[in-house]
Design a protein around this motif. Structure first.
Motif, mmCIF file in Angstrom:
data_model
loop_
_atom_site.group_PDB
_atom_site.id
_atom_site.type_symbol
_atom_site.label_atom_id
_atom_site.label_comp_id
_atom_site.label_asym_id
_atom_site.label_seq_id
_atom_site.Cartn_x
_atom_site.Cartn_y
_atom_site.Cartn_z
ATOM 1 N N CYS A 346 -6.136 11.279 6.902
ATOM 2 C CA CYS A 346 -5.508 10.022 6.490
ATOM 3 C C CYS A 346 -4.229 9.805 7.289
ATOM 4 N N CYS A 348 -1.456 9.543 6.061
ATOM 5 C CA CYS A 348 -0.413 10.355 5.436
ATOM 6 C C CYS A 348 -0.566 11.837 5.783
ATOM 7 N N CYS A 363 -8.050 7.034 0.621
ATOM 8 C CA CYS A 363 -7.273 8.269 0.439
ATOM 9 C C CYS A 363 -6.930 8.483 -1.030
ATOM 10 N N CYS A 366 -2.557 8.724 -1.071
ATOM 11 C CA CYS A 366 -1.678 7.558 -0.877
ATOM 12 C C CYS A 366 -2.403 6.227 -1.084
HETATM 13 ZN ZN LIG Z 1 -3.299 9.210 2.581
#
Ligand SMILES: [Zn+2]
Length: 402
Positions: A346, A348, A363, A366
């Motif tokens: 992802c 993040c 995800c 997040c």
């Molecule tokens: Zn994420």
């Protein structure tokens, strides 16, 4: 007499040195020209056909000779022979004259056999199982060794080929850039007709100008997929499949009904080969266009996928193999290793487990959401940056993005 000889050798040496110096600033390109069948005279047709038939006779005669005795090494075969024994259907031999096959071509047929035998013995030494060199049923190519002697241009679209009467009309000359040096060529015998693959040496500067004339853009990530052929990080999805035609399918069904080895079976088989060549040409063409399009980007990120493992008709019908082959090794392409988690990672940094059938990336941590393939293509760039840093490859400028 002796003095003359050394004088000649000296000249050859000087010419070779000059060629070597020129080649350092030149790039090599091969262009394929098609011989126009419709404009061939009967004599030319016969000569072209016989050149390949005689080449086959010679090749098989050399192979048969090497099989006669262990001491018969192909490099000791007399390439100057004007006739060769040809095996007839009843098993007897007949001595046949080589009338169309020029001396240089005979030598190139011999050189090819030597090359094949050396290749086989090299493979054997590596421990691979190899058989003996087989007899050829059809010769596919012959060398035209020396431009100006074995082949030359008589006008813009007409070529003179050694031992073919008159001149032949060729198409595709437009591909050859002006001012380049024309070298050796290959005469090709294919189900779609005769071709000349001609090697040219072009100044590297001219090649660069020609290949750089379009505007260079920033970075792009490419995801090669099983369902849609290619997804770009820009969100663009390109389907590069070229399906087998109905005509081809019908021919295959016809072949299955015919007696194997019969004349009609052979005819159908030939037509099928012709269709496959057409398909291959179409796929190559589509692949070349896509590669040309992608190379507008300054940096291209993709993953080293093992396309051969994708036993999928859609992948096999696409030009992905060619696209990958042309891009890998290109100085502006960054190839990510097969293990890079381009689908799961992802923005993040969390690695989200994904099933093959999940078409959307979502995800858990997040909440970031994106189309599976587009996300993977974007990740090629993100992970590509990290990968480059890891390799210490920071010798080029990365384009800033907002
Ligand atoms: Zn994420």
């Amino acid at each position: 007499m002796k003095k003359d000889f050394s004088e000649k050798n000296k000249k050859i040496k000087e010419a070779m040195k000059a060629t070597h110096t020129r080649r350092q600033v030149q790039a090599c390109r091969v262009f394929t020209l098609k011989i126009n069948q419709k404009k061939l005279s009967l004599k030319q047709r016969e000569a072209l056909k016989m050149i390949f038939v005689e080449g086959k006779w010679l090749r098989n005669a050399i192979i048969a000779w090497t099989k006669e005795s262990e001491d018969n090494k192909p490099w000791e075969y007399d390439g100057n022979l004007k006739s060769v024994p040809v095996k007839l259907r009843d098993g007897s031999y007949e001595q046949r004259e080589l009338r169309y096959l020029a001396m240089q071509m005979r030598q190139s047929v011999l050189a090819e056999v030597i090359h094949n035998i050396k290749g086989l013995s090299a493979a054997k030494k590596k421990g691979r199982k190899v058989g003996a060199l087989r007899f050829t049923s059809e010769l596919k190519s012959l060398n035209l060794k020396q431009f100006g002697m074995s082949h030359k241009f008589k006008s813009k679209h007409r070529m003179k080929l050694r031992n073919i009467p008159g001149t032949v009309y060729v198409s595709g000359v437009g591909q050859i850039p002006g001012g380049c040096e024309i070298a050796n060529a290959k005469l090709l015998n294919t189900p779609r007709g005769y071709y000349i693959a001609i090697t040219c040496f072009i100044d590297k500067e001219i090649v660069e100008q020609k290949e750089m004339h379009y505007e260079i853009q920033g970075e792009i990530g490419i995801d090669m997929g099983r369902t849609t052929s290619v997804t770009l990080s820009t969100g663009e999805k390109i389907n590069v499949q070229i399906e087998e035609t109905g005509h081809l399918k019908r021919l295959q069904m016809k072949l299955a009904r015919q007696t194997k080895g019969s004349n009609n079976w052979k005819k159908t088989k030939h037509l099928i080969e012709k269709e496959y060549q057409k398909l291959k040409a179409k796929r190559n063409d589509a692949g070349n266009k896509l590669v040309h399009d992608l190379l507008r980007y300054e940096r291209i990120y993709m993953q080293d996928e093992n396309l051969r493992d994708w036993h999928n008709k859609k992948v096999q019908n696409s030009c992905l193999g060619r696209v990958k082959a042309k891009l890998s090794g290109h100085p502006r392409v960054v190839m990510l290793p097969r293990t890079a988690a381009t689908t799961k990672t992802c923005v993040c940094g969390y690695k989200q487990p994904m099933h093959l059938w999940d078409r959307t990336f979502r995800c858990e941590v997040c909440g970031y959401t994106d189309d599976r393939d587009i996300h993977a293509a974007k990740n090629m760039i993100r992970l590509g940056h990290q990968y480059q840093v890891g390799l210490g490859r920071t010798d080029f400028k990365l384009v800033e993005k907002e």
